[in-house]
Motif scaffolding. Structure first.
Motif, PDB file in Angstrom:
ATOM      1  N   ARG A 432       1.190  -1.116   0.214  1.00 29.35           N
ATOM      2  CA  ARG A 432      -0.038  -0.075   0.290  1.00 29.35           C
ATOM      3  C   ARG A 432       0.953   0.909   0.151  1.00 29.35           C
ATOM      4  O   ARG A 432       1.556   1.048   0.926  1.00 29.35           O
ATOM      5  N   LEU A 433       0.561   2.446  -1.425  1.00 26.06           N
ATOM      6  CA  LEU A 433       1.601   3.373  -1.312  1.00 26.06           C
ATOM      7  C   LEU A 433       0.870   4.780  -1.313  1.00 26.06           C
ATOM      8  O   LEU A 433      -0.659   4.349  -2.113  1.00 26.06           O
ATOM      9  N   PRO A 434       0.532   6.167  -1.137  1.00 23.30           N
ATOM     10  CA  PRO A 434       0.114   7.235  -0.308  1.00 23.30           C
ATOM     11  C   PRO A 434      -0.091   7.205  -1.397  1.00 23.30           C
ATOM     12  O   PRO A 434       0.440   7.045  -2.658  1.00 23.30           O
ATOM     13  N   ALA A 435      -1.236   7.350  -2.665  1.00 29.37           N
ATOM     14  CA  ALA A 435      -1.746   7.962  -4.271  1.00 29.37           C
ATOM     15  C   ALA A 435      -1.127   9.565  -3.976  1.00 29.37           C
ATOM     16  O   ALA A 435      -1.468  10.020  -3.340  1.00 29.37           O
ATOM     17  N   CYS A 436      -0.948   9.727  -4.882  1.00 31.35           N
ATOM     18  CA  CYS A 436      -0.447  11.292  -4.986  1.00 31.35           C
ATOM     19  C   CYS A 436      -1.563  11.104  -6.800  1.00 31.35           C
ATOM     20  O   CYS A 436      -1.729  11.116  -7.245  1.00 31.35           O
ATOM     21  N   ASP A 437      -1.574  12.619  -6.647  1.00 28.77           N
ATOM     22  CA  ASP A 437      -2.769  13.495  -7.459  1.00 28.77           C
ATOM     23  C   ASP A 437      -2.213  14.687  -8.543  1.00 28.77           C
ATOM     24  O   ASP A 437      -2.911  14.720  -9.746  1.00 28.77           O
ATOM     25  N   GLU A 438      -1.005  14.729  -8.404  1.00 25.05           N
ATOM     26  CA  GLU A 438      -0.004  14.949  -9.745  1.00 25.05           C
ATOM     27  C   GLU A 438       0.471  13.913 -11.083  1.00 25.05           C
ATOM     28  O   GLU A 438      -0.056  12.400 -10.932  1.00 25.05           O
ATOM     29  N   THR A 439       0.870  14.566 -12.027  1.00 23.65           N
ATOM     30  CA  THR A 439       0.515  13.618 -13.548  1.00 23.65           C
ATOM     31  C   THR A 439       2.233  13.597 -13.774  1.00 23.65           C
ATOM     32  O   THR A 439       2.808  15.126 -13.110  1.00 23.65           O
ATOM     33  N   PRO A 440       2.837  12.632 -13.920  1.00 22.33           N
ATOM     34  CA  PRO A 440       4.380  13.028 -14.256  1.00 22.33           C
ATOM     35  C   PRO A 440       4.658  14.105 -15.453  1.00 22.33           C
ATOM     36  O   PRO A 440       3.803  14.076 -16.719  1.00 22.33           O
ATOM     37  N   ALA A 441       5.766  14.523 -15.141  1.00 23.50           N
ATOM     38  CA  ALA A 441       6.340  15.606 -16.722  1.00 23.50           C
ATOM     39  C   ALA A 441       6.606  14.731 -17.783  1.00 23.50           C
ATOM     40  O   ALA A 441       6.244  13.376 -18.121  1.00 23.50           O
ATOM     41  N   ALA A 442       5.891  15.793 -19.275  1.00 26.90           N
ATOM     42  CA  ALA A 442       6.391  14.755 -20.311  1.00 26.90           C
ATOM     43  C   ALA A 442       7.371  13.902 -20.264  1.00 26.90           C
ATOM     44  O   ALA A 442       8.573  14.591 -20.034  1.00 26.90           O
ATOM     45  N   ASP A 443       7.707  12.579 -21.067  1.00 29.78           N
ATOM     46  CA  ASP A 443       9.312  12.007 -21.003  1.00 29.78           C
ATOM     47  C   ASP A 443       9.591  12.996 -22.311  1.00 29.78           C
ATOM     48  O   ASP A 443       9.014  12.583 -23.493  1.00 29.78           O
ATOM     49  N   ASP A 444      11.082  13.808 -21.922  1.00 24.93           N
ATOM     50  CA  ASP A 444      11.528  13.839 -23.071  1.00 24.93           C
ATOM     51  C   ASP A 444      12.788  13.099 -23.746  1.00 24.93           C
ATOM     52  O   ASP A 444      13.481  13.368 -24.445  1.00 24.93           O
TER      53      ASP A 444
END
Length: 579
Positions: A432-444
């Motif tokens: 179980r891991l705390p969820a995060c509402d952020e989204t990852p940056a675009a993969d460059d």
């Protein structure tokens, strides 16, 4: 009516002698109470001071300061070494110069073990001794020492910890002319008890620290020595595949799997060392756990190759992001999948589930394998713990994977739980891991480099492992590079004169001059200061990388290195300005 008689009151003495006796008794009681209070305060202060340090030398100095000048003019401590020989460790006095003179003299003089008033005698008999040195003139060395510093009364007590004698402590009076009464001797015994425990703890801690350093050095050396032969094996496999992709394909796959397995065991060993020293650092970012699952499934694909059923995936439809280190999270899932595959028979099934439950992202790996015994279940995440295996140890492993899982999950603010109904009934590991509402940056990130880039044409490889150097040079030549090998640091300058390379791949563990020093020398020489340097080594700790960069390397790669990682590093250094 009957009246009770009041209690009689003691007669008040009317004579002068009686009053004086009462006053004297009162003063004596007050003095005794004051002495008892003083002894208690000394013991409390000494205990607090001794608890502040685990350094053996500082502990000795603390004992000396607790005794001098409060109780005695001198404090002597001798300790037994590993061979049972009594060694002079402390001669403490308010005058540091006198203390140095006394310690120097004790190193040159040695009283007999049968002489009363000697440290050796107390260690031999394990009994305290007290008296005056003037009474002991039969031992020339002891007499010479005590006369040189006008020493008088002494109290010497054995230092005993955990039932064994570790040395002796002496409290000595000199210029003050004081004696050591029974109360003082009782206090010295109490202090000796505390001092012995403190010294024993300090010695144990020092030994543990030394053993820990030795262990870390051994693991670093082991990682280097094991990675070195893996590097040419992995390179040779890559070279064979490029020469003829269809030749011995199955044999190459087998060798490749075993190289990957060995590399993973080495990484687990070194990870445990870093974990126990608190050296693991997480590079946190918003992570899509579906991408982590995809990576882990790809990495462990070969582990499930012999299973009749593919890995079952049950993935959440909604987003499943956490704030974490994608590399370490992939490692967690790979360890769980590898563990499930090892303990599940070929006809069994392994299911990986990813779901969002409230404020948590939940990963579970469930298998129909051998299960976990009830007694073992609470300890499966401990270091080096494994379930029962057949004598052939066909599932292998070191008992490190699950310990690493728990540490990594905990560092991410999560928890991992193991459940099983018992032997033969499978097991389930839930993260179980705390969820995060952020989204990852675009993969460059750029796609892997597979061919020689323009700016770099010539590469020098410096490695005393001839197989590793030559196979890597041959592989680079198939990609269009010009490659040359040198196997000793003292050959590098001549090699560069004949072969003006733009990039040098240097091993660190060279036999004559190590790679760090070689890099520093090249950076200091004008003709070679612009050479791009890449460390290609079996030493892979964070401190090894930092040391390499400080020595002048542009990049640090760990053997066996993937070809795409090596080519990417060459591309990176070639795009930078010359140092």
């Amino acid at each position: 009516m009957i009246f009770s008689r009041p209690p009689a009151t003691p007669p008040v003495p009317t004579d002068t002698t009686g009053r004086a006796d009462l006053l004297a008794a009162e003063r004596s009681a007050r003095d005794a109470a004051a002495r008892a209070q003083r002894r208690l305060e000394i013991l409390v202060r000494a205990g607090e001071a001794l608890s502040r340090s685990l350094d053996p030398d500082e502990t000795l100095r603390t004992i000396g300061r607790a005794i001098v000048p409060e109780i005695g003019d001198w404090c002597r401590i001798d300790l037994l070494d590993d061979d049972g020989v009594l060694q002079r460790r402390l001669a403490h006095h308010m005058n540091p110069q006198r203390a140095r003179e006394a310690l120097d003299m004790t190193l040159r003089l040695r009283a007999k073990a049968t002489t009363a008033g000697s440290m050796a005698s107390v260690v031999r008999t394990r009994e305290p001794a007290h008296g005056h040195f003037a009474e002991n003139e039969d031992d020339p060395d002891l007499h010479k020492f005590t006369r040189a510093f006008a020493m008088g009364a002494y109290c010497i007590v054995p230092l005993v910890a955990r039932g064994r004698i570790i040395g002796a402590m002496a409290v000595i009076q000199a210029e003050s002319g004081r004696d050591l009464g029974s109360g003082d001797r009782t206090l010295v015994l109490e202090l000796a008890h505390r001092a012995a425990l403190a010294l024993d703890n300090a010695q144990l801690y020092s030994a543990a620290e030394s053993a820990n350093r030795t262990k870390d050095e051994f693991l670093a050396m082991l990682g280097h020595e094991l990675r070195n032969p893996l590097a040419p094996i992995a390179t040779a496999l890559e070279l064979m595949a490029r020469r003829d992709p269809n030749a011995h394909a199955e044999e190459r796959r087998i060798i490749g799997r075993q190289v990957t397995h060995l590399s993973r065991l080495i990484d687990d060993l070194l990870d445990v060392s870093r974990i126990t020293r608190g050296k693991i650092q997480l590079l946190r970012e918003p992570v899509d756990m579906k991408a982590v699952v995809a990576n882990a499934v790809e990495v462990t694909r070969q582990v499930f190759a012999k299973h009749q059923h593919p890995l079952d995936l049950v993935l959440a439809g909604e987003p499943a992001f956490v704030l974490g280190d994608p590399v370490r999270l992939t490692q967690v899932l790979c360890n769980l999948l590898t563990n499930a595959a090892k303990f599940t028979p070929a006809e069994g099934r392994v299911t990986l589930t990813l779901a969002r439950e409230g404020s948590n992202v939940v990963l579970s790996v469930e298998d129909t394998g051998t299960g976990i015994e009830k007694e073992l279940l609470p300890h499966v995440f401990d270091l080096f713990v494994q379930g029962r295996q057949a004598i052939d140890r066909h599932v292998g492993g070191l008992g490190l994977g699950l310990a690493i899982v728990r540490t990594m999950v905990t560092m991410h603010g999560g928890e991992v739980v193991a459940t099983s109904d018992g032997p033969g009934k499978g097991a389930r590991f839930t993260v179980r891991l705390p969820a995060c509402d952020e989204t990852p940056a675009a993969d460059d990130s750029q796609p892997p480099v597979t061919a020689a880039p323009g700016p770099v044409e010539r590469i020098l490889i410096v490695d005393d492992n001839v197989d590793a150097a030559q196979t890597l040079a041959e592989l680079l030549r198939t990609l269009g590079y010009a490659a040359h090998c040198a196997h000793h640091a003292h050959d590098v300058v001549d090699a560069l004169r004949a072969f003006p390379a733009e990039v040098a791949l240097l091993d660190i563990g060279l036999p004559d001059v190590d790679g760090y020093e070689l890099a520093r020398r090249l950076r200091a020489e004008a003709p070679w200061s612009s050479l791009h340097l890449i460390a290609l080594t079996g030493y892979g700790s964070d401190s090894d990388r930092e040391r390499a960069l400080q020595a002048g390397f542009d990049e640090h790669l760990v053997k066996p290195v993937k070809l795409e990682d090596l080519l990417a590093a060459i591309t990176r250094v070639s795009s930078r300005a010359s140092p």
